[in-house]
Motif scaffolding. Structure first.
Motif, PDB file in Angstrom:
ATOM      1  N   LEU A 133      80.318 135.345  62.034  1.00 11.31           N
ATOM      2  CA  LEU A 133      80.295 134.128  61.213  1.00 11.31           C
ATOM      3  C   LEU A 133      78.889 133.537  61.271  1.00 11.31           C
ATOM      4  O   LEU A 133      78.480 132.979  62.289  1.00 11.31           O
ATOM      5  CB  LEU A 133      81.336 133.124  61.735  1.00 11.31           C
ATOM      6  CG  LEU A 133      81.437 131.800  60.988  1.00 11.31           C
ATOM      7  CD1 LEU A 133      81.815 132.021  59.523  1.00 11.31           C
ATOM      8  CD2 LEU A 133      82.469 130.888  61.630  1.00 11.31           C
ATOM      9  N   ALA A 192      80.794 135.199  56.409  1.00 13.54           N
ATOM     10  CA  ALA A 192      81.508 135.986  57.423  1.00 13.54           C
ATOM     11  C   ALA A 192      81.487 137.455  57.012  1.00 13.54           C
ATOM     12  O   ALA A 192      81.723 137.775  55.840  1.00 13.54           O
ATOM     13  CB  ALA A 192      82.942 135.486  57.555  1.00 13.54           C
ATOM     14  N   TYR A 229      88.988 132.253  60.319  1.00 22.09           N
ATOM     15  CA  TYR A 229      88.155 132.296  59.111  1.00 22.09           C
ATOM     16  C   TYR A 229      88.398 133.598  58.360  1.00 22.09           C
ATOM     17  O   TYR A 229      88.820 134.597  58.931  1.00 22.09           O
ATOM     18  CB  TYR A 229      86.670 132.105  59.422  1.00 22.09           C
ATOM     19  CG  TYR A 229      86.122 132.967  60.526  1.00 22.09           C
ATOM     20  CD1 TYR A 229      86.037 132.489  61.822  1.00 22.09           C
ATOM     21  CD2 TYR A 229      85.694 134.269  60.279  1.00 22.09           C
ATOM     22  CE1 TYR A 229      85.529 133.269  62.843  1.00 22.09           C
ATOM     23  CE2 TYR A 229      85.187 135.056  61.299  1.00 22.09           C
ATOM     24  CZ  TYR A 229      85.104 134.544  62.577  1.00 22.09           C
ATOM     25  OH  TYR A 229      84.612 135.336  63.593  1.00 22.09           O
TER      26      TYR A 229
END
Ligand SMILES: Cc1cc2nc3c(=O)[nH]c(=O)nc-3n(C[C@H](O)[C@H](O)[C@H](O)COP(=O)(O)OP(=O)(O)OC[C@H]3O[C@@H](n4cnc5c(N)ncnc54)[C@H](O)[C@@H]3O)c2cc1C
Length: 205
Positions: free
Chosen positions: A5, A56, A172
């Motif tokens: 990330l 990401a 995420y």
């Protein structure tokens, strides 16, 4: 799961260095905010500043893209080897490195400027910086799960869930309809394969 990330500051730094294209060579998911939840309460939406995004992706692809750009720069020789010691001159200035490849002969390399970048578990930090005012200690373990076909509460947001009496859980989106879920443990569960421990001292981060 290491460093997959890239925060907006990292994306911005790449742009400033003219290396933004390193993010374009493989699939990545764009994230525009953090969404912080405590239990089942409504979350707090914390968007990144206008025009900024996090990305990401698979860390290995990103590192290989950076290495490829470095390789193509003029005057760069790329040598894959293990540094065994720093070489100092009589003024205790680092002027080179001793290296050894698996099964190979020891070699030495010299340069006007030596940059040591051997990561969080650096062998050479104390040699270069002297003793730090604190020693790193292991505070917990981070478990990383890949979850498929998960719908997060807010699209394009990294979701952080704060739980009572436990470390935070972070989720995420990744490319390919996958989500990363990071869970912090004080002790690793016995049946969990431990790939990477978190080494930091919360009081000093
Ligand atoms: C589980 C985990 C998750 C993380 N997630 C994120 C994230 O999502 N986003 C983020 O921004 N950061 C994240 N981080 C932090 C990030 O990984 C580090 O900040 C970053 O990798 C540091 O980069 P570096 O180049 O200093 O060190 P590293 O990435 O560790 O690179 C050091 C390199 O030096 C090499 N090396 C070491 N010793 C020698 C030697 N003697 N000779 C030759 N080579 C050597 C190593 O093989 C390695 O390739 C995470 C870290 C961990 C542990």
């Amino acid at each position: 799961m290491v460093a997959e990330l890239l925060q907006p500051g990292g994306v911005m730094a790449l742009k400033q260095l003219g290396l933004e294209s390193c993010l374009g060579d493989f699939e990545s998911a764009s994230l525009s905010a953090f969404y912080v939840m405590r239990g089942a309460d409504n979350g707090i939406y914390a968007p990144f500043p206008e025009g900024h995004e996090a990305r990401a992706f698979e860390h290995g692809s990103f590192v290989m893209a950076l290495r490829d750009r470095a390789r193509r720069a003029p005057n760069v020789d790329f040598i894959e080897t293990t540094v065994t010691a720093l070489i100092e001159n009589e003024d205790e200035r680092v002027v080179g490195v001793s290296t050894c490849q698996a099964g190979g002969q020891p070699e030495s390399y010299f340069a006007d400027l030596v940059v040591v970048a051997d990561g969080g578990l650096s062998k050479f930090r104390t040699a270069v910086l002297g003793h730090m005012p604190y020693e790193p200690s292991q505070m917990g373990y981070l478990a990383g799960l890949l979850v498929k076909d998960l719908t997060l509460p807010v699209a394009k947001c990294a979701t952080m869930i704060v739980l009572k009496g436990a470390g935070p859980v972070v989720l995420y989106e990744l490319p390919n309809n996958e989500c990363r879920m990071l869970v912090e443990f004080k002790e690793p569960p016995a049946d969990l394969k431990v790939c990477n421990s978190v080494l930091y001292d919360r009081d000093h981060v």
